[in-house]
Each structure stands twice: as C-alpha cells, then as structure tokens.
Design a protein around this motif. Structure first.
Motif, PDB file in Angstrom:
ATOM      1  N   ILE A 320      -6.733   0.569  15.505  1.00 58.65           N
ATOM      2  CA  ILE A 320      -6.026   1.811  15.813  1.00 58.65           C
ATOM      3  C   ILE A 320      -6.149   2.753  14.630  1.00 58.65           C
ATOM      4  N   THR A 321      -6.333   4.031  14.922  1.00 59.48           N
ATOM      5  CA  THR A 321      -6.373   5.069  13.896  1.00 59.48           C
ATOM      6  C   THR A 321      -5.191   5.996  14.117  1.00 59.48           C
ATOM      7  N   ILE A 322      -4.421   6.209  13.072  1.00 64.59           N
ATOM      8  CA  ILE A 322      -3.205   7.011  13.176  1.00 64.59           C
ATOM      9  C   ILE A 322      -3.033   7.774  11.871  1.00 64.59           C
ATOM     10  N   ALA A 323      -2.432   8.944  11.900  1.00 65.93           N
ATOM     11  CA  ALA A 323      -2.290   9.762  10.698  1.00 65.93           C
ATOM     12  C   ALA A 323      -0.823  10.104  10.445  1.00 65.93           C
ATOM     13  N   PHE A 324      -0.465  10.167   9.156  1.00 63.27           N
ATOM     14  CA  PHE A 324       0.905  10.487   8.756  1.00 63.27           C
ATOM     15  C   PHE A 324       0.914  11.479   7.602  1.00 63.27           C
ATOM     16  N   ASN A 325       2.036  12.157   7.461  1.00 66.95           N
ATOM     17  CA  ASN A 325       2.326  12.854   6.213  1.00 66.95           C
ATOM     18  C   ASN A 325       2.557  11.753   5.171  1.00 66.95           C
ATOM     19  N   TYR A 326       1.632  11.614   4.254  1.00 67.76           N
ATOM     20  CA  TYR A 326       1.685  10.472   3.333  1.00 67.76           C
ATOM     21  C   TYR A 326       2.947  10.481   2.462  1.00 67.76           C
ATOM     22  N   LYS A 327       3.529  11.668   2.228  1.00 68.27           N
ATOM     23  CA  LYS A 327       4.722  11.753   1.388  1.00 68.27           C
ATOM     24  C   LYS A 327       5.899  11.020   2.031  1.00 68.27           C
ATOM     25  N   PHE A 328       5.978  11.096   3.378  1.00 71.09           N
ATOM     26  CA  PHE A 328       7.046  10.371   4.074  1.00 71.09           C
ATOM     27  C   PHE A 328       6.898   8.863   3.866  1.00 71.09           C
ATOM     28  N   VAL A 329       5.678   8.372   3.988  1.00 71.66           N
ATOM     29  CA  VAL A 329       5.426   6.938   3.827  1.00 71.66           C
ATOM     30  C   VAL A 329       5.705   6.517   2.389  1.00 71.66           C
ATOM     31  N   LEU A 330       5.266   7.328   1.439  1.00 73.64           N
ATOM     32  CA  LEU A 330       5.438   7.004   0.024  1.00 73.64           C
ATOM     33  C   LEU A 330       6.917   6.965  -0.370  1.00 73.64           C
ATOM     34  N   GLU A 331       7.714   7.858   0.199  1.00 74.06           N
ATOM     35  CA  GLU A 331       9.147   7.850  -0.097  1.00 74.06           C
ATOM     36  C   GLU A 331       9.783   6.535   0.333  1.00 74.06           C
ATOM     37  N   PHE A 332       9.406   6.051   1.516  1.00 77.09           N
ATOM     38  CA  PHE A 332       9.933   4.763   1.976  1.00 77.09           C
ATOM     39  C   PHE A 332       9.502   3.643   1.035  1.00 77.09           C
ATOM     40  N   LEU A 333       8.240   3.620   0.671  1.00 76.37           N
ATOM     41  CA  LEU A 333       7.703   2.537  -0.151  1.00 76.37           C
ATOM     42  C   LEU A 333       8.383   2.478  -1.516  1.00 76.37           C
TER      43      LEU A 333
END
Length: 373
Positions: A320-333
């Motif tokens: 599966i290929t999916i795209a995100f605003n990476y800043k949202f993901v990084l904040e969680f991490l």
C-alpha cells in the motif's frame, strides 16, 4: 509594602504566573504581575490576560502590607541573576526597590488599582482531585493534536473525562486525532460521579509546564457552568470552560484494520528527518510505501529535488502507498515512549492509526493526503 523572600521561591512564583501575562496588550498592566502581601508570612502573585489567570502563594517575611504591580519578564530576569540569598522588596510611592546583598534595582511599576480583578472563588460541588503525574502525562499525549490557539473554536480545546479511576483525554484539529486513557487514583469526595470538561489546549499546555515547578502529588479541579479553577499545590489557574458540543471522536476511530505494520520508533524518526530535508515547507508531504517487511519513505520538492529512505519493518499485508503530513507523524513519534509502534491501515485515503506497542492506551489517528497522479 515591604517583605523579604528567598530568591528561588520568588523566582519560581514569577515563572509560574508570567505565563498568563500579555506582552503586547492594549493595557500595559497586563504585562505586569500583581504582588500583594497576605498576612505576615506570605505574598501572593497574580497575572491575567482576562481569559486566563494564574495566582500563586510564596512564603515571605512581611514587614509592611501592600500591593503593587511590576513588569513580569523584567522582574524574572533580574531575580534569576541575583545571588543565592534573600531578596528584599520595598515600595516607596511608585518605585519598588529590590535589593540582594550588594545588588540594587529600582523599578517603576503600575498601581495595583489598575490591575483587573481576578475572581478565583468557585463552588466546589462539581470537583475532582486526582493524581498529577498521569493527568499531565495525558495532556502531553494529546495537546499537540488540538487546533491552534488563535482559531478560538472548539477544536482548539481538549475534552477530558474522569470516570471513577479512568481518565480519558482527546483532541483533534480535523486532520488528526489523539486519544489517551490513564488509570488514576481518584481522591474526590464523590469518586463515582463522572467529571467532564472542555478546556483550552493552551491552558492545559501551560498547566503541564507549571506542574514541573511543583512537587504536589495531586491536582484539584473545580468547575461551574462557565468557569474552572485548577489547583496544584499553592497555585491556581482560573479560566473559562469552552462551550459547545465536541465531536464524538470515538466514532471516528476505525474498529478494524486489514493491514498492520510494526516499526521501530527510532528508525522511523531518523528516516523521516532525513527525507524531510528535501521537502517543501508548503506541503510537508512524505509518501509511505509499505511492502514485504520494508517501508520506503520518499519526498520531493520542485525547487530542491527529492529524497528517499528505506527501513526494515514487520509487515506482511498487501502493498500500500499512502501519504501524510510528516510533521503530524513526527509529533506522535516524539511523544510516545514505546520503542516500537504499530501502524494500522485500511486504504490510501482512509484514516490511519498509530499506536505504541506497550501497555499505554494511546492512539493517534492521522488522515492521509491524496496523492496527485
């Protein structure tokens, strides 16, 4: 007014209340802290921006009663640079003189009569008293998912519920949703009563920082129809409750996921930060390509070029290929404490859930970005 107080006590008090000051407001007094004596052995510090007020008490030897306001930031800067000793403050007309050993400062302040009245008394019929650490931990887990403070709408708030010994908090800005549940020790008089509130994320963020300056094990929250008072040790935060119906966020969380990946958190953070170097600040989009035990991250910018990175993961579902605003993901991490995380997926355009691989009851839902072409 004249009193003597310990440098550290005075500095901590100023650092606590200055969070409610307004540096560039229409009323200069809102940049000040109100200092008033209470009896013979305490002084009270207060700051407000009208919507949000903080008061705190510190021990002092009061030699003469009085009240006055001084610029909070300048006062804090000076006190922080004094030697470790007792600090004396004496008021003569509109000049406050601060002395500590051989250091001396004369301050021009503003009369206390110009300072807005802060009403901190509230009925305690609807109140709770719970542990501080899990409460502030929950704040840190969800507050970044709220909409920006300037939006001044319900999505800039955090919904909070205490049901017996379970604390639940949630926040969403429409593009992401964070929800956390914590087990807490409920010391309330009526611990069976469900306590609910919708409160500004800004207020909770400041409370989380203030808690670091306090050793109090418990926090007390009392509310009326439109007002709430949060008490932690000798500090009170007084603010308005947000009014309105917060979205039914639990209904937004998918109940099943056909695809699931287990990823090392540190490896994903490092790869995301490398790929992000080439990404335009305007879109902040990173493409995630999940394959057989691998994850390929890629980004591009018409002005700068492109980047990609591949990390090993545990994934055996359909590609599966999916795209995100990476800043949202990084904040969680950067918030989550678990060494590994689970990424739960449905389709390229469906909500994706990130969660720690641990005992934490914490989920972070992110809406994907539609890829062009």
């Amino acid at each position: 007014m004249r009193f003597v107080a310990g440098k550290d006590d005075l500095l901590n008090g100023i650092r606590i209340v200055e969070r409610a000051t307004v540096v560039k407001g229409l009323q200069p007094v809102l940049a000040n802290v109100l200092i008033e004596t209470i009896g013979t052995n305490q002084i009270k510090l207060t700051a407000t921006d009208f919507d949000f007020s903080i008061t705190t008490m510190i021990d002092a030897n009061v030699e003469e009663e009085g009240r006055f306001t001084l610029p909070a930031k300048k006062l804090g800067d000076i006190i922080s640079r004094l030697q470790e000793d007792l600090v004396k403050l004496e008021l003569n007309d509109s000049i406050a003189t601060i002395t500590c050993k051989k250091s001396k400062f004369d301050f021009i302040g503003i009369s206390a009569s110009e300072f807005p009245k802060v009403e901190e008394n509230i009925s305690e019929e609807d109140s709770i008293e719970i542990e501080t650490k899990p409460f502030t931990k929950a704040i840190r887990h969800v507050v970044s998912a709220a909409a920006g403070y300037e939006t001044n709408n319900l999505l800039s708030g955090v919904v909070c519920e205490v049901n017996k010994n379970i604390l639940e908090m949630a926040a969403t800005d429409g593009n992401r949703l964070a929800r956390v549940r914590e087990v807490v020790k409920n010391n309330s008089a009526d611990s069976e009563k469900v306590f609910e509130m919708l409160i500004s994320s800004k207020v909770l963020s400041e409370l989380s920082k203030i808690s670091l300056l306090s050793e109090s094990e418990n926090i007390k929250i009392s509310k009326e129809a439109k007002k709430i008072v949060i008490t932690i040790d000798k500090t009170k935060i007084i603010t308005k409750l947000m009014q309105g119906q917060f979205p039914k966020y639990n209904q937004l969380i998918p109940q099943s996921f056909p695809k699931e990946a287990k990823i090392n958190k540190s490896a994903l953070v490092s790869a995301l930060e490398r790929v992000a170097i080439m990404i335009s600040e305007k879109n902040s989009i990173v493409k995630f390509e999940f394959g057989d035990d691998m994850l390929k991250l890629s980004g591009d910018s018409p002005e700068a070029g492109n980047s990609q990175d591949v990390i090993d993961i545990k994934y055996t579902g359909e590609p599966i290929t999916i795209a995100f605003n990476y800043k949202f993901v990084l904040e969680f991490l950067k918030i989550v404490e678990s060494e590994d995380i689970m990424v739960q997926l449905n389709t390229p355009l469906s909500a994706t859930v990130l969660a720690p691989v641990s005992d934490e009851d914490y989920i972070y839902l992110v809406m994907p970005v539609q890829l062009r072409g």
